[in-house]
Design an enzyme around this catalytic site. Structure first.
Site, short mmCIF file in Angstrom:
data_model
loop_
_atom_site.label_atom_id
_atom_site.label_comp_id
_atom_site.label_asym_id
_atom_site.label_seq_id
_atom_site.Cartn_x
_atom_site.Cartn_y
_atom_site.Cartn_z
N GLU A 30 0.83 -1.21 0.00
CA GLU A 30 0.00 0.00 0.00
C GLU A 30 0.86 1.26 0.00
O GLU A 30 1.53 1.58 0.99
CB GLU A 30 -0.93 0.02 1.22
N GLU A 71 -5.54 3.96 8.18
CA GLU A 71 -5.11 3.47 6.86
C GLU A 71 -5.02 1.95 6.84
O GLU A 71 -5.36 1.31 5.83
CB GLU A 71 -3.76 4.08 6.48
N GLU A 78 -10.47 -2.68 1.90
CA GLU A 78 -10.27 -2.77 0.45
C GLU A 78 -9.85 -4.18 0.02
O GLU A 78 -10.35 -4.70 -0.98
CB GLU A 78 -9.23 -1.75 -0.01
#
Length: 123
Positions: A30, A71, A78
């Site tokens: 990420e 995050e 996700e």
């Protein structure tokens, strides 16, 4: 669940290992998480230096650490949505947008916290 029969300190060690695997995975995969970690490197010492009281330091540090924490949750959501299916779906898009909005809110909290503490010192 893996290692359901593990108890005591071994369970803590397994949990720690899984947490480190999650951090490593998120860092490797990420870009946003990597950027936030790289920003933390100079900002953490700066927060300790700029905070005059322990409470100020805690607010400055806490507001910084909330951003990568959210995050991580965003990345988990996700990944889970993508695992279910890569085709476009309204609910998948909504889940990802809401998780992204949570990251935005955590960044806004950080900026506002820093501003409320630091701006009065320079005015």
């Amino acid at each position: 669940m893996a290692n359901q029969n593990v108890k005591g300190w071994r369970r803590v060690l397994y949990a720690f290992r899984y947490s480190m695997q999650g951090l490593k995975s998120c860092f490797e995969l990420e870009e946003a998480f990597r950027q936030e970690v790289f920003l933390l490197i100079p900002l953490i010492p700066l927060a300790l230096w700029l905070g005059d009281t322990p409470v100020e330091r805690a607010i400055l540090l806490g507001s910084l650490l909330i951003v990568p924490m959210v995050e991580l949750l965003n990345s988990a959501i996700e990944a889970n949505v993508d695992r279910v299916g890569l085709e476009r779906h309204e609910l998948s898009g909504r889940a990802k947008d809401i998780a992204s909005a949570a990251v935005f809110v955590s960044i806004a909290l950080c900026v506002v916290s820093w501003a409320l503490i630091l701006v009065p010192k320079w005015w």
